[in-house]
Design a protein around this motif. Structure first.
Motif, short mmCIF file in Angstrom:
data_model
loop_
_atom_site.label_atom_id
_atom_site.label_comp_id
_atom_site.label_asym_id
_atom_site.label_seq_id
_atom_site.Cartn_x
_atom_site.Cartn_y
_atom_site.Cartn_z
N PHE A 134 -54.80 40.41 3.80
CA PHE A 134 -54.00 39.44 4.56
C PHE A 134 -53.86 38.12 3.82
N PHE A 135 -54.90 37.71 3.11
CA PHE A 135 -54.82 36.48 2.34
C PHE A 135 -53.79 36.60 1.22
N LEU A 136 -53.87 37.68 0.44
CA LEU A 136 -52.97 37.84 -0.70
C LEU A 136 -51.53 38.13 -0.25
N ALA A 137 -51.37 38.94 0.81
CA ALA A 137 -50.03 39.28 1.26
C ALA A 137 -49.27 38.05 1.74
N ALA A 138 -49.97 37.15 2.44
CA ALA A 138 -49.31 35.93 2.92
C ALA A 138 -48.83 35.08 1.76
N LEU A 139 -49.64 34.97 0.71
CA LEU A 139 -49.22 34.19 -0.46
C LEU A 139 -48.07 34.88 -1.20
N TYR A 140 -48.14 36.19 -1.31
CA TYR A 140 -47.12 36.95 -2.04
C TYR A 140 -45.75 36.86 -1.35
N LEU A 141 -45.74 37.03 -0.04
CA LEU A 141 -44.48 37.04 0.68
C LEU A 141 -43.77 35.68 0.62
N GLN A 142 -44.54 34.60 0.66
CA GLN A 142 -43.93 33.27 0.76
C GLN A 142 -43.80 32.54 -0.57
N ASN A 143 -44.45 33.04 -1.61
CA ASN A 143 -44.33 32.37 -2.91
C ASN A 143 -43.43 33.15 -3.86
N PRO A 144 -43.88 34.27 -4.47
CA PRO A 144 -42.95 35.01 -5.34
C PRO A 144 -41.70 35.50 -4.62
N LEU A 145 -41.85 36.02 -3.38
CA LEU A 145 -40.68 36.53 -2.66
C LEU A 145 -39.92 35.44 -1.90
N ARG A 146 -40.50 34.23 -1.82
CA ARG A 146 -39.84 33.06 -1.22
C ARG A 146 -39.33 33.30 0.20
N MET A 147 -40.10 34.02 1.00
CA MET A 147 -39.74 34.20 2.41
C MET A 147 -40.14 32.96 3.20
#
Length: 484
Positions: free
Chosen positions: A288-301
């Motif tokens: 959950f920690f990594l997914a939240a960062l991934y979705l909103q940073n590299p994927l810019r959601m």
């Protein structure tokens, strides 16, 4: 006061269940809602990756280290009293978090939130079990209680995302306040007071050793990527944690009523269940920690979009955990636990191989598999572990399993976040190529956690034949504490 024996009216029992369910909804919301606020917090507070790790892990660590102690305190001085104190502390700490002027202040208030949450979970479970003395009603009530926690987990990402986009990250903490006030108002008049007839004696030394074990260990893991693994402060933290562990084992072995019952570990099922709980909750926290960062940073959601995506694993987790007992009766614990581990492993492998691939259909598969694996594994692991101890000790055993799992949740955030932090080499989180490269080893560790869960599932269900209740070790009839 002995255990409550006066039969409550159906209306009052339902009010008790409502209050206790609201309490665990609060805990579930706080586990997942804040994750979607991390990128906004990073920009607003100037937080580093390690700072964001602390914002998540400090809450779980505080809750984990105190759960056993608050549970036994409720048995001794009154469960309603401890739960009310927990609600007040949690609500006040939420307000303080909303006003936190800096990251260190936020982390301190999050620790206070965890202290309050430690007084809600185990004590509210005991109150529900005590208010519903008949087995059929108690099983139904505990199903609602567990489902409420799952509801909090599922709602957290979406509600948190909407609030962050509309009002900012501080609104996530304001969400707790009306829940806390409502629970307090209903509890004052309708929750009966109860105590255990033979409560366990307090163990403050054991509690202190648990704190000095987990706190320095988490600090060393989180800070090592920046300070260096050979930095004096990091080595000192690991040395203190090791000394605390040695002291805890020596001290608890001599106590008649220890905080942590080491004798349970003589049973392979319980020891294997502890290891499986650590594996599952560790991957849960890290994911959950990594997914939240991934979705909103590299994927810019946006935070809202990221919350909708994280609803997938959280929602599947909640639904599958509620269905786990029924599936256990039909299919048997052994194939379900192995299948849960395989689902976790498959999720980790897919994410590791295809991180950076923006194919949304593949992400759906990955996230659903992860939620299914965790949702099936957690209740089955607790049931399997408790089946290896005497029935009259099942409450303590399930509390130990949950405590180890909560600690592992925080350590999962610490370890997998540290891997990401070390791999970035100073690159910003928005650098998709750097993030993908840095995070891949963490996803492989998640896959390894799934494999470990499947193998441990074979160990802790050894000798079982067929569905629950059809063979040895089913653990059927061990009471509500197990189901929780």
């Amino acid at each position: 006061m002995p255990e409550l024996t006066t039969r409550l009216t159906a209306h009052r029992r339902n009010l008790v269940l409502t209050v206790c369910s609201a309490a665990v909804i609060l805990i579930g919301l706080d586990v997942t809602a804040l994750n979607v606020a991390l990128p906004t917090m990073e920009r607003d507070l100037g937080a580093s990756v390690s700072g964001m790790q602390w914002a998540i892990a400090s809450y779980s660590l505080a809750m984990a280290t105190l759960m056993l102690y608050t549970g036994s305190t409720g048995d001794r001085i009154g469960r309603k009293r401890v739960m009310m104190a927990g609600v007040v502390i949690f609500t006040v700490a939420s307000v303080l978090c909303a006003f936190a002027p800096s990251l260190p202040a936020l982390i301190g208030f999050r620790i206070l939130q965890g202290v309050g949450a430690a007084g809600l979970g185990p004590v509210s479970m005991s109150i529900v079990a005590n208010a519903f003395p008949e087995e059929r009603e108690r099983i139904r009530a505990m199903g609602v209680w567990v489902g409420a926690y799952g509801l909090g987990l599922a709602l957290g990402p979406v509600v948190g995302g909407v609030l962050v986009d509309a009002l900012g990250w501080r609104a996530v903490f304001w969400l707790n306040v009306p829940f806390g006030i409502l629970a307090s108002l209903i509890a004052v008049r309708n929750v009966p007071e109860s105590r255990a007839e033979h409560p366990r004696r307090p163990d403050p030394v054991g509690q202190l050793l648990v704190v000095t074990l987990l706190g320095p260990l988490a600090y060393g893991v989180i800070e090592a990527p920046q300070a260096g693994w050979t930095a004096p402060v990091v080595i000192g933290c690991f040395a203190l944690a090791a000394a605390s562990l040695a002291g805890l084992l020596a001290y608890e072995r001599r106590r008649a009523e220890p905080l942590i019952e080491l004798g349970f570990f003589r049973d392979a099922r319980f020891g294997g269940a502890i290891a499986a709980s650590v594996s599952v909750f560790g991957t849960f926290g890290g994911f959950f920690f990594l997914a939240a960062l991934y979705l909103q940073n590299p994927l810019r959601m946006s935070a809202t979009a990221a919350g909708v995506w994280m609803l997938l694993p959280a929602g599947v987790l909640a639904a599958s955990s509620v269905c786990a007992a029924r599936l256990d009766r039909r299919c048997g614990r052994r194939p379900l636990l192995v299948g849960a581990g395989v689902a976790l492993a498959a999720s980790g492998v897919l994410i590791a191989l295809f991180t950076g691939d923006s194919a949304r259909a593949l992400m759906v598969v990955e996230y659903v598999l992860f939620g299914l694996g965790v949702g099936l594994a957690v209740p089955l692991v607790i049931n399997a572990g408790v089946s290896g101890v005497p029935a009259d000790r099942s409450g303590l055993a399930s509390g130990m399993l949950t405590t180890f799992g909560r600690s592992a949740f925080a350590m999962g955030v610490a370890v997998l976040g540290a891997i990401l932090n070390a791999g970035l080499h100073g690159a910003p989180l928005t650098d998709a190529a750097a993030f993908t490269s840095a995070v891949r080893p963490a996803w492989w560790i998640l896959a390894a956690g799934g494999v470990a869960t499947a193998l441990l599932g074979l160990v802790i269900t050894r000798g079982e034949r067929g569905p629950a209740g059809a063979g040895a070790g089913s653990g059927e009839g061990r009471g509500s504490a197990v189901d929780a």
